[in-house]
Design a protein around this motif. Structure first.
Motif, PDB file in Angstrom:
ATOM      1  N   ASP A 109      45.086  53.559  23.481  1.00  0.00           N
ATOM      2  CA  ASP A 109      44.063  54.864  23.730  1.00  0.00           C
ATOM      3  C   ASP A 109      42.951  54.953  23.061  1.00  0.00           C
ATOM      4  N   GLU A 110      42.812  54.005  22.132  1.00  0.00           N
ATOM      5  CA  GLU A 110      41.642  54.132  21.367  1.00  0.00           C
ATOM      6  C   GLU A 110      40.745  52.834  21.594  1.00  0.00           C
ATOM      7  N   PRO A 111      39.800  53.062  22.532  1.00  0.00           N
ATOM      8  CA  PRO A 111      38.849  51.699  22.853  1.00  0.00           C
ATOM      9  C   PRO A 111      38.117  51.143  21.425  1.00  0.00           C
ATOM     10  N   THR A 112      37.798  51.993  20.514  1.00  0.00           N
ATOM     11  CA  THR A 112      37.081  51.465  19.335  1.00  0.00           C
ATOM     12  C   THR A 112      37.965  50.567  18.303  1.00  0.00           C
ATOM     13  N   PHE A 113      39.143  51.207  18.317  1.00  0.00           N
ATOM     14  CA  PHE A 113      40.299  50.441  17.478  1.00  0.00           C
ATOM     15  C   PHE A 113      40.802  49.371  18.026  1.00  0.00           C
ATOM     16  N   SER A 114      40.817  49.244  19.366  1.00  0.00           N
ATOM     17  CA  SER A 114      41.419  48.077  20.212  1.00  0.00           C
ATOM     18  C   SER A 114      40.230  46.916  20.221  1.00  0.00           C
ATOM     19  N   GLU A 115      38.879  47.559  20.249  1.00  0.00           N
ATOM     20  CA  GLU A 115      38.038  46.202  20.449  1.00  0.00           C
ATOM     21  C   GLU A 115      37.910  45.891  19.047  1.00  0.00           C
ATOM     22  N   ARG A 116      38.030  46.523  17.782  1.00  0.00           N
ATOM     23  CA  ARG A 116      37.943  46.064  16.538  1.00  0.00           C
ATOM     24  C   ARG A 116      39.161  44.933  16.097  1.00  0.00           C
ATOM     25  N   PHE A 117      40.384  45.481  16.622  1.00  0.00           N
ATOM     26  CA  PHE A 117      41.555  44.707  16.548  1.00  0.00           C
ATOM     27  C   PHE A 117      41.451  43.302  17.151  1.00  0.00           C
ATOM     28  N   ILE A 118      40.997  43.449  18.513  1.00  0.00           N
ATOM     29  CA  ILE A 118      40.959  42.177  19.331  1.00  0.00           C
ATOM     30  C   ILE A 118      39.779  41.193  18.769  1.00  0.00           C
ATOM     31  N   SER A 119      38.770  41.958  18.287  1.00  0.00           N
ATOM     32  CA  SER A 119      37.829  41.074  17.674  1.00  0.00           C
ATOM     33  C   SER A 119      38.004  40.246  16.606  1.00  0.00           C
ATOM     34  N   TYR A 120      38.857  41.059  15.580  1.00  0.00           N
ATOM     35  CA  TYR A 120      39.473  40.374  14.614  1.00  0.00           C
ATOM     36  C   TYR A 120      40.604  39.441  14.608  1.00  0.00           C
ATOM     37  N   MET A 121      41.201  39.457  15.768  1.00  0.00           N
ATOM     38  CA  MET A 121      42.221  38.510  15.955  1.00  0.00           C
ATOM     39  C   MET A 121      41.550  37.352  16.664  1.00  0.00           C
ATOM     40  N   LEU A 122      40.417  37.460  17.460  1.00  0.00           N
ATOM     41  CA  LEU A 122      39.724  36.330  18.151  1.00  0.00           C
ATOM     42  C   LEU A 122      39.089  35.467  17.019  1.00  0.00           C
ATOM     43  N   GLU A 123      38.270  36.376  15.972  1.00  0.00           N
ATOM     44  CA  GLU A 123      37.702  35.540  14.981  1.00  0.00           C
ATOM     45  C   GLU A 123      38.799  34.810  13.921  1.00  0.00           C
ATOM     46  N   ARG A 124      39.849  35.463  13.820  1.00  0.00           N
ATOM     47  CA  ARG A 124      40.782  34.609  13.080  1.00  0.00           C
ATOM     48  C   ARG A 124      41.383  33.495  13.748  1.00  0.00           C
ATOM     49  N   ASN A 125      41.613  33.668  15.112  1.00  0.00           N
ATOM     50  CA  ASN A 125      41.847  32.353  15.840  1.00  0.00           C
ATOM     51  C   ASN A 125      40.737  31.207  15.901  1.00  0.00           C
ATOM     52  N   LEU A 126      39.567  31.601  15.702  1.00  0.00           N
ATOM     53  CA  LEU A 126      38.455  30.667  15.810  1.00  0.00           C
ATOM     54  C   LEU A 126      38.547  30.044  14.368  1.00  0.00           C
ATOM     55  N   ARG A 127      39.025  30.895  13.260  1.00  0.00           N
ATOM     56  CA  ARG A 127      38.890  30.106  11.901  1.00  0.00           C
ATOM     57  C   ARG A 127      40.121  29.304  11.863  1.00  0.00           C
ATOM     58  N   VAL A 128      41.385  29.583  12.490  1.00  0.00           N
ATOM     59  CA  VAL A 128      42.378  28.858  12.409  1.00  0.00           C
ATOM     60  C   VAL A 128      42.166  27.483  12.914  1.00  0.00           C
ATOM     61  N   GLU A 129      41.464  27.430  14.166  1.00  0.00           N
ATOM     62  CA  GLU A 129      40.986  26.262  14.896  1.00  0.00           C
ATOM     63  C   GLU A 129      40.103  25.276  13.864  1.00  0.00           C
ATOM     64  N   ALA A 130      39.043  25.841  13.141  1.00  0.00           N
ATOM     65  CA  ALA A 130      38.246  25.355  12.496  1.00  0.00           C
ATOM     66  C   ALA A 130      38.863  24.807  11.379  1.00  0.00           C
ATOM     67  N   ASP A 131      40.007  25.605  10.784  1.00  0.00           N
ATOM     68  CA  ASP A 131      40.690  25.151   9.639  1.00  0.00           C
ATOM     69  C   ASP A 131      41.473  23.734  10.091  1.00  0.00           C
ATOM     70  N   LEU A 132      41.884  23.824  11.324  1.00  0.00           N
ATOM     71  CA  LEU A 132      42.746  22.572  11.622  1.00  0.00           C
ATOM     72  C   LEU A 132      41.929  21.345  11.666  1.00  0.00           C
ATOM     73  N   VAL A 133      40.500  21.486  12.199  1.00  0.00           N
ATOM     74  CA  VAL A 133      39.776  20.379  12.667  1.00  0.00           C
ATOM     75  C   VAL A 133      39.090  20.178  11.231  1.00  0.00           C
ATOM     76  N   ASP A 134      38.790  20.850  10.269  1.00  0.00           N
ATOM     77  CA  ASP A 134      38.588  20.835   8.758  1.00  0.00           C
ATOM     78  C   ASP A 134      39.607  19.825   8.312  1.00  0.00           C
ATOM     79  N   HIS A 135      40.901  20.148   8.277  1.00  0.00           N
ATOM     80  CA  HIS A 135      42.017  19.506   7.570  1.00  0.00           C
ATOM     81  C   HIS A 135      42.049  18.159   8.175  1.00  0.00           C
TER      82      HIS A 135
END
Length: 174
Positions: free
Chosen positions: A68-94
């Motif tokens: 029901d809250e597009p602004t919140f939804s967009e923020r949450f999804i953006s956060y999760m996508l950024e964190r997923n990209l960081r996890v992938e980068a962490d794996l490559v780094d490791h």
């Protein structure tokens, strides 16, 4: 859950009892999203490292917010996508980088390099043992590299750790 104030360490424990720190979260960060997917078993432990305030959002309320809250939804999804990209980068780094480069990258990430202004960024208090658990090395190796970074002027510490942007040269150097 949503971190309002403080710091949360997200860690996992191996069958042999070895702890690995997979994330350090601060104000504005989400965690516990596995509950939204019906994850039956919690695989990580969240531990406050300093006095911390979190906002607990029940599963039903979170689903309603996302719907029901597009602004919140967009923020949450953006956060999760950024964190997923960081996890992938962490794996490559490791997989491909030395413990020295992994430590430098971890310090820059913890200092939220790029989010703060100026040539140095302050970092939340963190032990060398926790850094070792994040980097996948020993505390003695972390201590060795921290002293090296300090001697080279990349970091400053006297109880308070400051990360100079020049530390980026360690990450970028081959």
């Amino acid at each position: 859950m949503f971190v309002q104030k403080g710091s949360i360490k997200i860690s996992v424990l191996s069958r042999t009892g070895k702890e690995a720190v997979v994330a350090m979260l601060g104000p504005g960060d989400f965690f516990g999203e596995g509950a939204l997917t019906g994850q039956p078993i919690r695989i990580a432990t969240a531990t406050a490292t300093i006095p911390t305030t979190v906002l607990v959002i029940e599963k039903g309320a979170m689903r309603q917010l996302l719907r029901d809250e597009p602004t919140f939804s967009e923020r949450f999804i953006s956060y999760m996508l950024e964190r997923n990209l960081r996890v992938e980068a962490d794996l490559v780094d490791h997989l491909f980088n030395s413990s020295e480069k992994r430590l430098a990258r971890t310090l820059l990430l913890l200092a939220r390099y790029g989010d703060q202004e100026g040539p140095e960024q302050r970092m939340p208090k963190i032990s060398q043992e926790t850094l070792a658990e994040m980097v996948g090395t020993t505390r003695s190796r972390v201590n060795f590299f921290m002293n090296k970074f300090r001697d080279l002027g990349f970091i400053e510490y006297n109880g308070d750790l400051k990360i100079n942007t020049s530390l980026l040269s360690v990450v970028l150097h081959d």
